[in-house]
Design a protein around this motif. Sequence first.
Motif, PDB file in Angstrom:
ATOM      1  N   LEU A 379      74.554  47.263   0.061  1.00  0.00           N
ATOM      2  CA  LEU A 379      74.822  48.373  -0.855  1.00  0.00           C
ATOM      3  C   LEU A 379      76.245  48.868  -0.682  1.00  0.00           C
ATOM      4  CD1 LEU A 379      73.536  50.316  -2.949  1.00  0.00           C
ATOM      5  CD2 LEU A 379      73.092  51.871  -1.033  1.00  0.00           C
ATOM      6  N   ASP A 380      76.983  48.930  -1.797  1.00  0.00           N
ATOM      7  CA  ASP A 380      78.334  49.471  -1.790  1.00  0.00           C
ATOM      8  C   ASP A 380      78.239  50.991  -1.804  1.00  0.00           C
ATOM      9  OD1 ASP A 380      80.799  50.623  -3.219  1.00  0.00           O
ATOM     10  OD2 ASP A 380      81.435  48.580  -2.733  1.00  0.00           O
ATOM     11  N   PRO A 381      78.771  51.689  -0.802  1.00  0.00           N
ATOM     12  CA  PRO A 381      78.613  53.146  -0.714  1.00  0.00           C
ATOM     13  C   PRO A 381      79.325  53.924  -1.818  1.00  0.00           C
ATOM     14  CG  PRO A 381      80.135  52.382   0.967  1.00  0.00           C
ATOM     15  CD  PRO A 381      79.550  51.162   0.339  1.00  0.00           C
ATOM     16  N   GLU A 382      80.328  53.317  -2.430  1.00  0.00           N
ATOM     17  CA  GLU A 382      81.059  54.017  -3.490  1.00  0.00           C
ATOM     18  C   GLU A 382      80.372  53.854  -4.844  1.00  0.00           C
ATOM     19  OE1 GLU A 382      85.081  52.713  -3.499  1.00  0.00           O
ATOM     20  OE2 GLU A 382      85.639  53.861  -1.694  1.00  0.00           O
ATOM     21  N   SER A 383      80.079  52.642  -5.203  1.00  0.00           N
ATOM     22  CA  SER A 383      79.481  52.376  -6.515  1.00  0.00           C
ATOM     23  C   SER A 383      77.967  52.571  -6.549  1.00  0.00           C
ATOM     24  CB  SER A 383      79.800  50.944  -6.944  1.00  0.00           C
ATOM     25  OG  SER A 383      79.158  50.009  -6.073  1.00  0.00           O
ATOM     26  N   LYS A 384      77.399  52.623  -5.346  1.00  0.00           N
ATOM     27  CA  LYS A 384      75.933  52.717  -5.213  1.00  0.00           C
ATOM     28  C   LYS A 384      75.232  51.511  -5.849  1.00  0.00           C
ATOM     29  CE  LYS A 384      76.416  56.728  -3.300  1.00  0.00           C
ATOM     30  NZ  LYS A 384      76.252  56.875  -1.826  1.00  0.00           N
ATOM     31  N   GLN A 385      75.962  50.406  -5.928  1.00  0.00           N
ATOM     32  CA  GLN A 385      75.409  49.156  -6.441  1.00  0.00           C
ATOM     33  C   GLN A 385      75.402  48.117  -5.331  1.00  0.00           C
ATOM     34  OE1 GLN A 385      74.251  48.775  -9.669  1.00  0.00           O
ATOM     35  NE2 GLN A 385      74.646  50.979  -9.870  1.00  0.00           N
ATOM     36  N   HIS A 386      74.519  47.116  -5.463  1.00  0.00           N
ATOM     37  CA  HIS A 386      74.444  46.063  -4.456  1.00  0.00           C
ATOM     38  C   HIS A 386      75.490  44.989  -4.734  1.00  0.00           C
ATOM     39  CE1 HIS A 386      70.269  47.674  -3.749  1.00  0.00           C
ATOM     40  NE2 HIS A 386      70.672  47.455  -2.505  1.00  0.00           N
ATOM     41  N   ALA A 393      78.859  33.890   5.175  1.00  0.00           N
ATOM     42  CA  ALA A 393      80.266  34.282   5.313  1.00  0.00           C
ATOM     43  C   ALA A 393      80.645  35.320   4.257  1.00  0.00           C
ATOM     44  CB  ALA A 393      81.158  33.049   5.194  1.00  0.00           C
ATOM     45  N   GLN A 394      80.239  35.060   3.014  1.00  0.00           N
ATOM     46  CA  GLN A 394      80.520  36.010   1.947  1.00  0.00           C
ATOM     47  C   GLN A 394      79.839  37.359   2.226  1.00  0.00           C
ATOM     48  OE1 GLN A 394      79.056  33.930  -1.479  1.00  0.00           O
ATOM     49  NE2 GLN A 394      80.924  32.702  -1.753  1.00  0.00           N
ATOM     50  N   HIS A 395      78.650  37.273   2.728  1.00  0.00           N
ATOM     51  CA  HIS A 395      77.882  38.490   3.005  1.00  0.00           C
ATOM     52  C   HIS A 395      78.536  39.312   4.120  1.00  0.00           C
ATOM     53  CE1 HIS A 395      74.525  41.205   3.510  1.00  0.00           C
ATOM     54  NE2 HIS A 395      74.344  40.809   4.770  1.00  0.00           N
ATOM     55  N   ASN A 396      78.956  38.645   5.177  1.00  0.00           N
ATOM     56  CA  ASN A 396      79.604  39.359   6.284  1.00  0.00           C
ATOM     57  C   ASN A 396      80.864  40.094   5.804  1.00  0.00           C
ATOM     58  OD1 ASN A 396      77.697  38.608   8.170  1.00  0.00           O
ATOM     59  ND2 ASN A 396      78.841  36.785   8.829  1.00  0.00           N
ATOM     60  N   LYS A 397      81.596  39.464   4.912  1.00  0.00           N
ATOM     61  CA  LYS A 397      82.792  40.097   4.357  1.00  0.00           C
ATOM     62  C   LYS A 397      82.412  41.329   3.540  1.00  0.00           C
ATOM     63  CE  LYS A 397      86.752  39.224   1.345  1.00  0.00           C
ATOM     64  NZ  LYS A 397      87.441  38.258   0.459  1.00  0.00           N
ATOM     65  N   ALA A 398      81.333  41.206   2.743  1.00  0.00           N
ATOM     66  CA  ALA A 398      80.885  42.341   1.922  1.00  0.00           C
ATOM     67  C   ALA A 398      80.407  43.486   2.800  1.00  0.00           C
ATOM     68  CB  ALA A 398      79.789  41.876   0.972  1.00  0.00           C
ATOM     69  N   VAL A 399      79.749  43.156   3.902  1.00  0.00           N
ATOM     70  CA  VAL A 399      79.253  44.181   4.834  1.00  0.00           C
ATOM     71  C   VAL A 399      80.430  44.926   5.472  1.00  0.00           C
ATOM     72  CG1 VAL A 399      78.070  44.542   7.035  1.00  0.00           C
ATOM     73  CG2 VAL A 399      77.071  43.018   5.318  1.00  0.00           C
ATOM     74  N   ALA A 400      81.453  44.177   5.860  1.00  0.00           N
ATOM     75  CA  ALA A 400      82.639  44.799   6.489  1.00  0.00           C
ATOM     76  C   ALA A 400      83.316  45.746   5.501  1.00  0.00           C
ATOM     77  CB  ALA A 400      83.599  43.723   6.948  1.00  0.00           C
ATOM     78  N   GLU A 401      83.432  45.328   4.266  1.00  0.00           N
ATOM     79  CA  GLU A 401      84.068  46.176   3.252  1.00  0.00           C
ATOM     80  C   GLU A 401      83.240  47.445   3.008  1.00  0.00           C
ATOM     81  OE1 GLU A 401      84.526  43.652  -0.106  1.00  0.00           O
ATOM     82  OE2 GLU A 401      86.260  42.566   0.725  1.00  0.00           O
ATOM     83  N   ALA A 402      81.924  47.288   2.969  1.00  0.00           N
ATOM     84  CA  ALA A 402      81.049  48.447   2.770  1.00  0.00           C
ATOM     85  C   ALA A 402      81.164  49.421   3.926  1.00  0.00           C
ATOM     86  CB  ALA A 402      79.603  47.979   2.597  1.00  0.00           C
TER      87      ALA A 402
END
Length: 408
Positions: A379-386, A393-402
Amino acid sequence: MNNDNIDDRYHTTSWDGRQVQRAAGHSAGQSRKKKKKRRTNPLLAIVLWLAIVAASSAICAGVGWMLANDFAALNKPYKEVDFEVKEEWVASVEEETKENGEKKETTYYDMSQVAKALEKEGLIEYSWFFRLFCAFTHADAKITQGKFALNTNMDYMALIRGMRMRGGTAETVDVAIPEGYTVSQIIELLAENGVGSEEDLAEIAENYVFEDYEFVDNENLGSLSRLEGYLFPDTYNFYVGARPELAFNAMLSNFKTKVYNNEDLTELFGESEYSLPEIITIASLVERETDGGDRDKIASVIYNRLENDGETNRLLQIDAALVYAASRPITQEDYTSLDSPYNLYQHTGLPPTPIANPGIAAIRAALMPADTDYYYYVLDPESKQHVFSETLAQHNKAVAEAAAKAEN
């Protein structure tokens, strides 16, 4: 021989006959004298009879008038009463099977207890007369459990009508069941709104046999989870203090109408390789993981993990199932130490039951998932979208950004 004696001999019979007649006549005269009585004055007898009839009529009229007043609710000071027909007043519950195979359950109440309570509240004056009326009208099968607004202007029939759900006088409450609520949460919500106590509602949820719903597990009693997924989220008008099973029946019946017997959905159920319980379980996972418009993508992630070893070795790794198992907010330690078939970080495949009661949108998403190669989302904390990813690898990057956005 002397001739005079001969004549006397032949006259003996005549003499005896005369003697007997004189004796009988004498006795009869004495008898008549003994039976002779004074005659009662006929006018006095008539007056006495009329007095007795008048007194009896007055008494009967007085009693009849009092009973009529009570029966018809005449000449009573106005009073309103919140009257409760209690569960312990149930005398028996009988079930009959109609010609079409449908089963009808009839509850009979002990009207002596009802009458005593009505008399105590001042709604009637003669409980015995009310019971007699109830016996002739079969009122024991016409009332229902619950709380009702009654008053002293109601006659006997109005009181009976007022003590049944369809009479329109029972206290009701609107309860909105949110999508994604668990059975436990629904029980708490019903109890807060006076539909029943948590204890009674839980007992019914765990052990009542709901024979009219083939999708309910009536074999393995003793767990709330057996109803999980089938209490359809909707707004209901429940009777306050009614029999607890009636509330569950309403929700199960709604599921049967809007899901189980829904023509559009039954075709999709038939085309799926998954059973109804499995699809409802998937829908419950979807419902608990999102409240947005990406349900079909969440569903695609679940199916991709179930059907492919791929990235996750068929582990669904869904936090919502772990929360369901723990019945509390989870800790980092729970991921590895919580021993439960609902711990989808430790057990492959679906949990043993749904983890919540999904709405129609989540069920449709489970039946018609998006066609993707996604295995992950965060879940992106800003957009409130997944944010969805195909690889770890892609997921780990998304988690770090979130995480970075959450810190800021």
